[in-house]
Design a protein around this motif. Structure first.
Motif, PDB file in Angstrom:
ATOM      1  N   GLU A 187       0.861  -1.180   0.000  1.00 45.27           N
ATOM      2  CA  GLU A 187       0.000   0.000   0.000  1.00 45.27           C
ATOM      3  C   GLU A 187       0.899   1.231   0.000  1.00 45.27           C
ATOM      4  OE1 GLU A 187      -3.686   0.428   2.450  1.00 45.27           O
ATOM      5  OE2 GLU A 187      -2.537   2.071   3.342  1.00 45.27           O
ATOM      6  N   ILE A 188       0.663   2.137  -0.949  1.00 42.86           N
ATOM      7  CA  ILE A 188       1.461   3.345  -1.078  1.00 42.86           C
ATOM      8  C   ILE A 188       0.537   4.548  -1.030  1.00 42.86           C
ATOM      9  CG2 ILE A 188       3.251   4.501  -2.452  1.00 42.86           C
ATOM     10  CD1 ILE A 188       2.141   1.293  -3.779  1.00 42.86           C
ATOM     11  N   ARG A 189       0.930   5.559  -0.265  1.00 37.56           N
ATOM     12  CA  ARG A 189       0.180   6.825  -0.231  1.00 37.56           C
ATOM     13  C   ARG A 189       1.075   7.889  -0.868  1.00 37.56           C
ATOM     14  NH1 ARG A 189      -4.119   9.217   2.556  1.00 37.56           N
ATOM     15  NH2 ARG A 189      -4.418   7.284   3.710  1.00 37.56           N
ATOM     16  N   PHE A 190       0.502   8.599  -1.834  1.00 38.33           N
ATOM     17  CA  PHE A 190       1.234   9.607  -2.593  1.00 38.33           C
ATOM     18  C   PHE A 190       0.775  11.009  -2.219  1.00 38.33           C
ATOM     19  CE2 PHE A 190       1.176   5.808  -5.197  1.00 38.33           C
ATOM     20  CZ  PHE A 190       2.466   5.742  -5.685  1.00 38.33           C
TER      21      PHE A 190
ATOM     22  N   VAL B 159      -3.982  -4.160  -8.969  1.00 40.74           N
ATOM     23  CA  VAL B 159      -3.806  -2.749  -8.627  1.00 40.74           C
ATOM     24  C   VAL B 159      -5.162  -2.098  -8.378  1.00 40.74           C
ATOM     25  CG1 VAL B 159      -2.935  -0.512  -9.422  1.00 40.74           C
ATOM     26  CG2 VAL B 159      -1.694  -2.617  -9.982  1.00 40.74           C
ATOM     27  N   GLU B 160      -5.290  -1.440  -7.227  1.00 39.92           N
ATOM     28  CA  GLU B 160      -6.506  -0.696  -6.861  1.00 39.92           C
ATOM     29  C   GLU B 160      -6.084   0.707  -6.455  1.00 39.92           C
ATOM     30  OE1 GLU B 160      -8.213  -2.692  -3.522  1.00 39.92           O
ATOM     31  OE2 GLU B 160      -8.481  -4.576  -4.580  1.00 39.92           O
ATOM     32  N   THR B 161      -6.855   1.707  -6.877  1.00 40.90           N
ATOM     33  CA  THR B 161      -6.566   3.074  -6.465  1.00 40.90           C
ATOM     34  C   THR B 161      -7.742   3.630  -5.674  1.00 40.90           C
ATOM     35  OG1 THR B 161      -7.422   3.976  -8.528  1.00 40.90           O
ATOM     36  CG2 THR B 161      -5.056   3.547  -8.428  1.00 40.90           C
TER      37      THR B 161
ATOM     38  N   CYS C  77      -1.702  -2.977  -4.147  1.00 36.35           N
ATOM     39  CA  CYS C  77      -1.437  -3.987  -5.167  1.00 36.35           C
ATOM     40  C   CYS C  77      -0.747  -5.188  -4.541  1.00 36.35           C
ATOM     41  CB  CYS C  77      -0.576  -3.417  -6.292  1.00 36.35           C
ATOM     42  SG  CYS C  77       1.058  -2.888  -5.773  1.00 36.35           S
ATOM     43  N   LEU C  78      -0.611  -6.238  -5.349  1.00 40.49           N
ATOM     44  CA  LEU C  78       0.202  -7.385  -4.975  1.00 40.49           C
ATOM     45  C   LEU C  78       1.489  -7.296  -5.776  1.00 40.49           C
ATOM     46  CD1 LEU C  78      -2.285 -10.395  -4.894  1.00 40.49           C
ATOM     47  CD2 LEU C  78      -1.325  -9.125  -2.975  1.00 40.49           C
TER      48      LEU C  78
END
Length: 79
Positions: free
Chosen positions: A11-14, A32-34, A41-42
């Motif tokens: 999980e990435i927060r931009f 991938v989910e936004t 994502c996996l």
């Protein structure tokens, strides 16, 4: 799943809204989910192609959790 390169749930927060297309085309990335500034994502294998896909986007947080291999539901004595 390889012992050397397990599948990770990432999980990435931009800062701002990222372009998920770059991320989904990176080697080893799937599901991938936004959600606004967050991408989930996996990732299977090396993190390098994934990290290269993040280039140009400011990352606030990055969380990686190994996925757990599913347990067998087979009952002893069953074929």
């Amino acid at each position: 799943m390889s012992a050397e390169h397990p599948t990770q749930r990432v999980e990435i927060r931009f800062v701002g809204r990222p372009t998920a297309v770059q991320i989904q085309w990176a080697a080893g990335v799937s599901e991938v989910e936004t959600d606004g500034p967050i991408v989930r994502c996996l990732l299977t294998g090396s993190f390098q192609p994934f990290l290269e896909a993040l280039r140009g986007h400011e990352v606030i947080t990055l969380r990686s959790t190994p996925t757990v291999a599913p347990r067998s539901t087979r009952v002893e004595g069953e074929l």
